[in-house]
Write an enzyme that holds these catalytic residues in place. Structure first.
Site, PDB file in Angstrom:
ATOM      1  N   LYS A  47      22.028  87.099 -20.230  1.00 45.77           N
ATOM      2  CA  LYS A  47      22.631  86.132 -21.156  1.00 45.77           C
ATOM      3  C   LYS A  47      24.024  86.632 -21.541  1.00 45.77           C
ATOM      4  O   LYS A  47      24.250  87.840 -21.653  1.00 45.77           O
ATOM      5  CB  LYS A  47      21.752  86.022 -22.412  1.00 45.77           C
ATOM      6  CG  LYS A  47      22.272  85.105 -23.496  1.00 45.77           C
ATOM      7  CD  LYS A  47      22.175  83.649 -23.132  1.00 45.77           C
ATOM      8  CE  LYS A  47      22.785  82.753 -24.215  1.00 45.77           C
ATOM      9  NZ  LYS A  47      22.976  81.378 -23.729  1.00 45.77           N
ATOM     10  N   CYS A 130      31.948  78.821 -22.624  1.00 43.21           N
ATOM     11  CA  CYS A 130      30.872  78.361 -23.499  1.00 43.21           C
ATOM     12  C   CYS A 130      31.428  77.277 -24.432  1.00 43.21           C
ATOM     13  O   CYS A 130      32.366  77.526 -25.188  1.00 43.21           O
ATOM     14  CB  CYS A 130      30.295  79.513 -24.324  1.00 43.21           C
ATOM     15  SG  CYS A 130      29.027  78.902 -25.462  1.00 43.21           S
TER      16      CYS A 130
HETATM   17  C1  SIN Z   1      25.138  78.875 -25.098  1.00 41.27           C
HETATM   18  O1  SIN Z   1      24.576  79.934 -25.404  1.00 41.27           O
HETATM   19  O2  SIN Z   1      25.591  78.111 -25.956  1.00 41.27           O
HETATM   20  C2  SIN Z   1      25.272  78.502 -23.660  1.00 41.27           C
HETATM   21  C3  SIN Z   1      26.078  79.449 -22.906  1.00 41.27           C
HETATM   22  C4  SIN Z   1      27.283  78.860 -22.286  1.00 41.27           C
HETATM   23  O3  SIN Z   1      27.500  77.656 -22.332  1.00 41.27           O
HETATM   24  O4  SIN Z   1      28.083  79.590 -21.710  1.00 41.27           O
END
Ligand code: SIN
Length: 311
Positions: A47, A130
């Site tokens: 992540k 993001c």
């Molecule tokens: C998120 O955690 O909001 C998604 C990750 C991303 O869009 O890069």
């Protein structure tokens, strides 16, 4: 039966297969990363991490849709030091480890890139795209910031760095980003992230279906496959072959994966399908891709990679 070889490489890092998880669902905790490590995913992608632990956006922040999903997770993650500590155990699972980082400034990204440059991770993917952090614009849509960030981040060590891009929709934007990438030793690009700031409304409740940002979230899955394919194709034509391209967006079966191969992807990442189906999706899609290639008489990725035929 013919053996189909799906092995590939990203920035010189060998991958046993063409499919891996995306930095997105189910890759935040050790337990989740362990599941990926034990699956047929060719790599373990974490992540996107930030300097500190983040709870992420308020719930509900994810919703399945008939052809994909909408989410505004807000980068919930353990903080980069937790992933740094996990690197030896992740590496011990026997496949390449890709760390995704998503700092909120060049300084934050520099701190994290420096730390991972001094670790055993194989690839560093810097997330410039993001769309889900209230008040923070996507770096990938700010060309000056993209250039300044790359100037700083690509000189912090020799481990390969790539960037995760937002979807682009205009030829001038493909060209502008490709020209920036060419100035720096960017070894790979991952495209595309979700289409940011979309809105799904429930007409019964008369409300958005997710809470953060007034319901605005990243659209994922089948809806974005044509956009992912176009971005991979455009960048494949604009960038030198020394920059590998990882395709993402709407891959849920072997033919989706094959279409990305034709567009020019060196590897693909699976997000929504993994979220919905779990880690068994990697072996299933791999087998479907092999069967489809066998039917076509192809036995390795290079037989079809980038070879989209003109109409
Ligand atoms: C998120 O955690 O909001 C998604 C990750 C991303 O869009 O890069």
């Amino acid at each position: 039966m013919t053996t189909i070889d799906l092995s590939t490489q990203i920035a010189g890092i060998h991958l046993d297969s063409y499919l891996m998880n995306a930095s997105g669902p189910k890759c935040t905790t050790w337990d989740e990363l362990l599941v990926i490590g034990k699956s047929a995913s060719a790599a373990i992608v974490t992540k996107s991490c930030t300097l500190e632990f983040r709870e992420g956006n308020p719930e509900p922040r994810y919703s399945d849709l008939p052809l994909g999903s909408i989410q505004s997770m807000g980068l919930p993650n353990l903080g980069y030091k937790a992933y740094l500590e996990m690197v030896p155990e992740l590496k011990a699972l026997g496949k390449p480890v890709v760390v995704s980082i998503s700092g909120f400034s060049i300084e934050e990204n520099s701190e994290m890139v420096t730390a991972f440059q001094n670790s055993d991770v194989d690839l560093i993917e810097v997330n410039f795209s993001c769309p889900n952090i209230p008040g923070k614009a996507q770096v990938a849509y700010d060309f000056e910031q993209t250039e300044s960030a790359l100037a700083a981040l690509t000189k912090l060590g020799n481990k390969p760095i790539g960037i995760k891009l937002a979807p682009y929709f205009d030829m001038s934007h493909f060209i502008a980003i490709a020209n920036i990438i060419k100035k720096f030793p960017v070894k790979f690009i991952t495209c595309v992230n979700s289409i940011g700031n979309t809105l799904i409304i429930d007409p019964e409740t008369e409300q958005p279906i997710i809470k953060p940002k007034g319901g605005f979230g990243g659209l994922c899955g089948d809806y974005i496959k044509p956009i992912g394919l176009a971005n991979v194709r455009a960048f494949r034509e604009l960038l030198d072959d020394s920059v590998q391209i990882i395709g993402v967006g709407g891959i849920k079966n072997g033919t989706d994966a094959f279409e990305y191969l034709l567009a020019g992807a060196d590897a693909v990442q699976i997000a929504t399908c993994f979220e919905k189906e779990g880690a068994v999706c990697f072996a299933r899609i791999e087998n479907e891709l092999k069967a489809f290639m066998a039917k076509k008489g192809y036995n390795k990725l290079s037989d079809a990679k980038g070879k989209l035929k003109p109409l």
